[in-house]
Design a protein around this motif. Structure first.
Motif, mmCIF file in Angstrom:
data_model
loop_
_atom_site.group_PDB
_atom_site.id
_atom_site.type_symbol
_atom_site.label_atom_id
_atom_site.label_comp_id
_atom_site.label_asym_id
_atom_site.label_seq_id
_atom_site.Cartn_x
_atom_site.Cartn_y
_atom_site.Cartn_z
ATOM 1 N N ASP A 28 1.997 4.064 4.563
ATOM 2 C CA ASP A 28 2.794 4.325 3.359
ATOM 3 C C ASP A 28 1.948 4.991 2.288
ATOM 4 O OD1 ASP A 28 5.068 3.140 4.483
ATOM 5 O OD2 ASP A 28 4.370 1.141 3.893
ATOM 6 N N LEU A 29 0.710 4.538 2.173
ATOM 7 C CA LEU A 29 -0.176 5.117 1.172
ATOM 8 C C LEU A 29 -0.508 6.554 1.509
ATOM 9 C CD1 LEU A 29 -2.697 2.159 0.618
ATOM 10 C CD2 LEU A 29 -0.596 2.665 -0.618
ATOM 11 N N VAL A 30 -0.708 6.812 2.805
ATOM 12 C CA VAL A 30 -1.018 8.180 3.234
ATOM 13 C C VAL A 30 0.142 9.109 2.896
ATOM 14 C CG1 VAL A 30 -1.491 9.665 5.223
ATOM 15 C CG2 VAL A 30 -2.577 7.406 5.057
ATOM 16 N N GLY A 31 1.365 8.644 3.182
ATOM 17 C CA GLY A 31 2.524 9.488 2.964
ATOM 18 C C GLY A 31 2.892 9.653 1.503
ATOM 19 N N ASP A 36 -6.060 10.147 2.679
ATOM 20 C CA ASP A 36 -6.232 10.009 4.127
ATOM 21 C C ASP A 36 -6.281 8.538 4.520
ATOM 22 O OD1 ASP A 36 -9.250 9.153 4.371
ATOM 23 O OD2 ASP A 36 -9.199 10.826 2.923
ATOM 24 N N ALA A 37 -6.064 8.273 5.784
ATOM 25 C CA ALA A 37 -5.955 6.902 6.279
ATOM 26 C C ALA A 37 -7.247 6.120 6.095
ATOM 27 C CB ALA A 37 -5.551 6.909 7.758
ATOM 28 N N THR A 39 -9.582 6.524 3.791
ATOM 29 C CA THR A 39 -9.730 6.151 2.381
ATOM 30 C C THR A 39 -8.789 5.015 2.019
ATOM 31 O OG1 THR A 39 -10.391 8.402 1.767
ATOM 32 C CG2 THR A 39 -9.573 6.983 0.004
ATOM 33 N N ALA A 40 -7.540 5.119 2.485
ATOM 34 C CA ALA A 40 -6.572 4.066 2.192
ATOM 35 C C ALA A 40 -7.030 2.722 2.747
ATOM 36 C CB ALA A 40 -5.207 4.450 2.769
ATOM 37 N N GLU A 41 -7.540 2.741 3.994
ATOM 38 C CA GLU A 41 -8.012 1.499 4.619
ATOM 39 C C GLU A 41 -9.185 0.918 3.837
ATOM 40 O OE1 GLU A 41 -7.877 -1.514 7.394
ATOM 41 O OE2 GLU A 41 -6.595 0.268 7.533
ATOM 42 N N THR A 42 -10.115 1.763 3.455
ATOM 43 C CA THR A 42 -11.298 1.305 2.714
ATOM 44 C C THR A 42 -10.911 0.707 1.362
ATOM 45 O OG1 THR A 42 -12.660 3.016 3.750
ATOM 46 C CG2 THR A 42 -13.493 2.022 1.708
ATOM 47 N N VAL A 43 -9.993 1.390 0.649
ATOM 48 C CA VAL A 43 -9.558 0.911 -0.658
ATOM 49 C C VAL A 43 -8.858 -0.439 -0.541
ATOM 50 C CG1 VAL A 43 -7.932 1.338 -2.547
ATOM 51 C CG2 VAL A 43 -9.432 3.165 -1.756
#
Length: 327
Positions: A28-31, A36-37, A39-43
């Motif tokens: 959802d964050l990527v879209g 990017d995935a 970065t979203a995962e790390t955050v």
């Protein structure tokens, strides 16, 4: 906007998105946010470790925010407490710096005000910036700032600054002076009168004092000293308090005019009777027998009476009773 709470711009965008959507996955964050995935995962992992978000749902792959008022509110409180501590520490260090600077340089402790214009300007400035109190000894024949021209005092009184002023009686006899003082008293000034005063003096917030160096300037320009801190300032404060204690309170009479009052007696009738026996020279043991109490009780009562009267010794107590006409 939330950088002060430790969120970088990307984390703030993610956090605000989760607040509006309640919960979301990495995709959802990527879209929605265009990140990017990885970065979203790390955050999200970083924010979960810091307690900003939590995992929810099957597989714990979805993320939801922890209530902002709980997690961010507690951070704000901790930061505020840290800022308050730091502010107090800066104030303490600043005061220590000023004290050390004054000890090294007498010019920082005493400043000479060379003429009437500078003296008047400084008196106005000090009153305009007063925070707590202004103490003043006002002699007759003002040399820089006559009472009727002291426009800074009414403004200071209105914003809650306490004024305690002792007026020389000859000053109160000058035309229009009583009406001027009465106006100040109505605004909240505490005023007293004394037969004579040793100096002119103004003390602001117990931090700085102004005292003329020449009592009667005549036709020449008056010179004054501005004193900041140190033993000299403490001595000037003690001088004021001594004059204040010996002065007579001024009040507003029923007709609106200024009148001198008597200082209220802090002693009750029983205490005054005991004092009358002391003044008459009756020994403590005889007083105890007459009152039907122990010798120790008499001594304790005398100590309490001395404290109420602001006396350090029995001789001073007798002097206070006599000068205040309490008996």
């Amino acid at each position: 906007m939330l950088d002060s709470l430790g969120l970088d711009p990307v984390e703030e965008r993610v956090y605000r998105f989760l607040v509006t959507t309640a919960e979301a996955e990495v995709t959802d964050l990527v879209g929605k946010l265009g990140i990017d995935a990885e970065t979203a995962e790390t955050v999200l992992v970083s924010m979960r470790v810091r307690g900003l978000v939590r995992t929810v749902g099957p597989g714990r792959r979805r993320f939801a925010v922890v209530a902002p008022d709980i997690v961010l509110g507690s951070q704000l409180l901790r930061r505020q407490q840290a800022l308050d501590w730091a502010r107090r520490e800066v104030d303490r260090l600043s005061e220590e710096y000023r004290d050390n600077a004054r000890r090294r340089d007498a010019g920082r402790l005493v400043e000479v005000l060379p003429d009437r214009g500078v003296l008047r300007e400084r008196l106005d400035h000090l009153q305009e910036n007063a925070r707590r109190e202004v103490l003043s000894l006002c002699r007759s024949r003002a040399i820089a700032l006559p009472a009727e021209e002291n426009l800074a005092e009414p403004d200071a009184l209105r914003r809650g600054v306490e004024y305690r002023v002792v007026y020389e009686r000859t000053l109160l006899e000058e035309p229009g002076m009583q009406a001027n003082v009465a106006y100040g008293v109505k605004l909240g000034e505490q005023a007293r009168a004394a037969p004579c005063l040793p100096v002119r003096l103004t003390i602001v917030d117990r931090e700085v004092a102004v005292i003329p160096l020449v009592q009667e300037a005549g036709v020449s320009e008056p010179t004054a000293a501005l004193v900041r801190g140190g033993q000299l300032l403490e001595a000037l404060i003690a001088l004021f308090e001594g004059c204040w204690e010996r002065a007579t309170p001024l009040r507003i009479a029923e007709d609106g005019a200024l009148a001198e009052g008597t200082r209220s007696c802090p002693l009750g009738s029983d205490d005054l009777y005991l004092v009358s026996l002391l003044v008459a020279g009756v020994p403590d043991k005889s007083i105890a027998t007459q009152l039907g109490v122990s010798h120790r009780t008499v001594q304790r009562r005398v100590s309490n009476i001395m404290e109420l009267a602001g006396a350090q010794t029995r001789m001073q107590l007798a002097w206070r009773v006599a000068t205040e006409h309490w008996l």
